[in-house]
Write a protein that holds these residues in place. Structure first.
Motif, short mmCIF file in Angstrom:
data_model
loop_
_atom_site.label_atom_id
_atom_site.label_comp_id
_atom_site.label_asym_id
_atom_site.label_seq_id
_atom_site.Cartn_x
_atom_site.Cartn_y
_atom_site.Cartn_z
N GLY A 123 -0.67 13.88 -14.83
CA GLY A 123 -0.79 12.66 -15.61
C GLY A 123 -2.18 12.38 -16.10
N LEU A 124 -3.06 13.37 -16.12
CA LEU A 124 -4.44 13.17 -16.58
C LEU A 124 -4.50 13.34 -18.09
CD1 LEU A 124 -6.40 15.17 -13.84
CD2 LEU A 124 -5.85 12.73 -13.89
N ALA A 125 -5.34 12.56 -18.72
CA ALA A 125 -5.53 12.67 -20.16
C ALA A 125 -6.35 13.91 -20.48
CB ALA A 125 -6.24 11.43 -20.69
N VAL A 126 -5.84 14.76 -21.37
CA VAL A 126 -6.52 16.00 -21.74
C VAL A 126 -7.01 15.85 -23.19
CG1 VAL A 126 -6.33 18.50 -22.02
CG2 VAL A 126 -5.06 17.33 -20.18
N SER A 127 -8.30 15.73 -23.36
CA SER A 127 -8.87 15.55 -24.70
C SER A 127 -8.84 16.88 -25.47
CB SER A 127 -10.30 15.04 -24.61
OG SER A 127 -11.14 16.05 -24.03
N ASP A 128 -9.04 16.78 -26.77
CA ASP A 128 -9.09 17.99 -27.59
C ASP A 128 -10.25 18.89 -27.18
OD1 ASP A 128 -6.90 17.16 -28.99
OD2 ASP A 128 -8.04 16.35 -30.69
N ASP A 129 -11.37 18.29 -26.77
CA ASP A 129 -12.53 19.08 -26.35
C ASP A 129 -12.22 19.88 -25.09
OD1 ASP A 129 -14.04 18.26 -28.47
OD2 ASP A 129 -15.08 16.65 -27.37
N VAL A 130 -11.55 19.23 -24.12
CA VAL A 130 -11.17 19.93 -22.89
C VAL A 130 -10.20 21.06 -23.21
CG1 VAL A 130 -9.92 19.72 -20.71
CG2 VAL A 130 -11.59 17.96 -21.38
N ARG A 131 -9.19 20.76 -24.02
CA ARG A 131 -8.18 21.76 -24.37
C ARG A 131 -8.84 22.97 -25.07
NH1 ARG A 131 -2.85 21.21 -24.53
NH2 ARG A 131 -3.07 18.95 -24.31
N ARG A 132 -9.76 22.67 -25.98
CA ARG A 132 -10.42 23.74 -26.73
C ARG A 132 -11.28 24.59 -25.81
NH1 ARG A 132 -13.18 20.80 -29.69
NH2 ARG A 132 -11.54 20.37 -31.22
#
Length: 298
Positions: free
Chosen positions: A258-267
């Motif tokens: 349930g943690l928010a995954v930002s685009d920067d983290v994903r990238r």
């Protein structure tokens, strides 16, 4: 299989025995055209325990002047002891076979070629009893073949020329011409030339360029070098697949928690291809309070 640059420089004359006729023409040294060529044993060892072996020894028959012996030596650097060995080879061959011997030295750098070209008198004072005077093929006199049509006309000579010009700034154009010419010939003809060229180039940058050119059409090249490239490609593909799978696991764990995954983290996760780093991030993804904290120690 040819095992080294040194081997390729002389062994190519065994696999393509008529090559010497084309080399002598390329060097503008007139010799009668060969009518037959025989590979002879290269062992010139004496009865005492001294091992002497010519790199390649051929018996070449000509129609107008009869047979002669061709000793081919691959020389990678200057060696002050070598002329004496060459003199021994020539005298031994003349005595054993009762045929006129000829010495061809193949080099890959100009300094060595110029050194090998100098006649070496063997005798006392101003009276040489024997003079060693080899024919030398090297970057100073071998043709630079960059036209695929010219390469196609004599593939073996082009391969040898590429080997002798391994350090030439134009080696890329030479190898491209040879690679293009080889695409149009049967596999059995191309394979040994691909190998001779690869081994003859040694560890120079040109060898890696040749591997890339060979890799362009693996459905054609079936030699050992193409198998190496295939294996490297498969392993690279497997490594990329493992990295991609681990990156997906990291993102899945973060999302399932349930943690928010930002685009920067994903990238950052998906762009990473280091399995050890990904393994570390995966371990931290299980307990990190925020997605960004899996990178905390990086």
């Amino acid at each position: 299989m040819v095992s080294s640059s040194h081997e390729a420089m002389h062994r190519i004359f065994q696999d393509y025995p008529g090559l010497f006729s084309r080399v002598s023409e390329a060097l503008s040294i007139p010799f009668p055209q060969a009518t037959a060529v025989t590979v002879l044993p290269n062992d010139v060892t004496e009865t005492r325990p001294v091992d002497r072996r010519i790199d390649t020894l051929l018996k070449i028959d000509t129609e107008a002047h009869g047979p002669f012996l061709l000793a081919v030596e691959a020389q990678k650097k200057k060696d002050p002891e070598k002329p004496a060995s060459w003199g021994y080879y020539l005298a031994y061959l003349r005595s054993k076979y009762r045929l006129p011997p000829l010495l061809l030295v193949v080099c890959q750098d100009r300094a060595t070629a110029e050194w090998a070209t100098r006649p070496e008198p063997i005798g006392f004072c101003s009276w040489p009893s024997l003079t060693v005077r080899p024919i030398v093929a090297g970057p100073h006199n071998m043709p630079v073949i960059t036209d695929p049509e010219e390469a196609r006309a004599d593939l073996a000579l082009t391969a040898l020329a590429a080997i002798t010009h391994a350090a030439n700034p134009d080696i890329g154009a030479i190898l491209e011409a040879l690679s293009t010419a080889l695409r149009d010939v049967p596999e059995g003809v191309a394979d040994p030339l691909v190998e001779f060229t690869a081994q003859g180039l040694g560890n120079r940058p040109a060898q890696y360029l040749w591997r890339k050119l060979v890799a362009v059409d693996l459905s054609f090249y079936k030699s050992y070098i193409s198998e190496e490239i295939r294996d490297e490609g498969r392993e690279q593909g497997r490594a990329q697949g493992r990295a991609q799978g681990r990156a997906e696991d990291i993102l899945l764990v973060l999302e399932q928690r349930g943690l928010a995954v930002s685009d920067d983290v994903r990238r950052r996760v998906t762009d990473c291809d280091d399995p050890e780093v990904l393994r570390h991030w995966l371990a931290r993804a299980v307990t990190a309070p925020k997605a960004e904290e899996i990178f905390e120690e990086e």
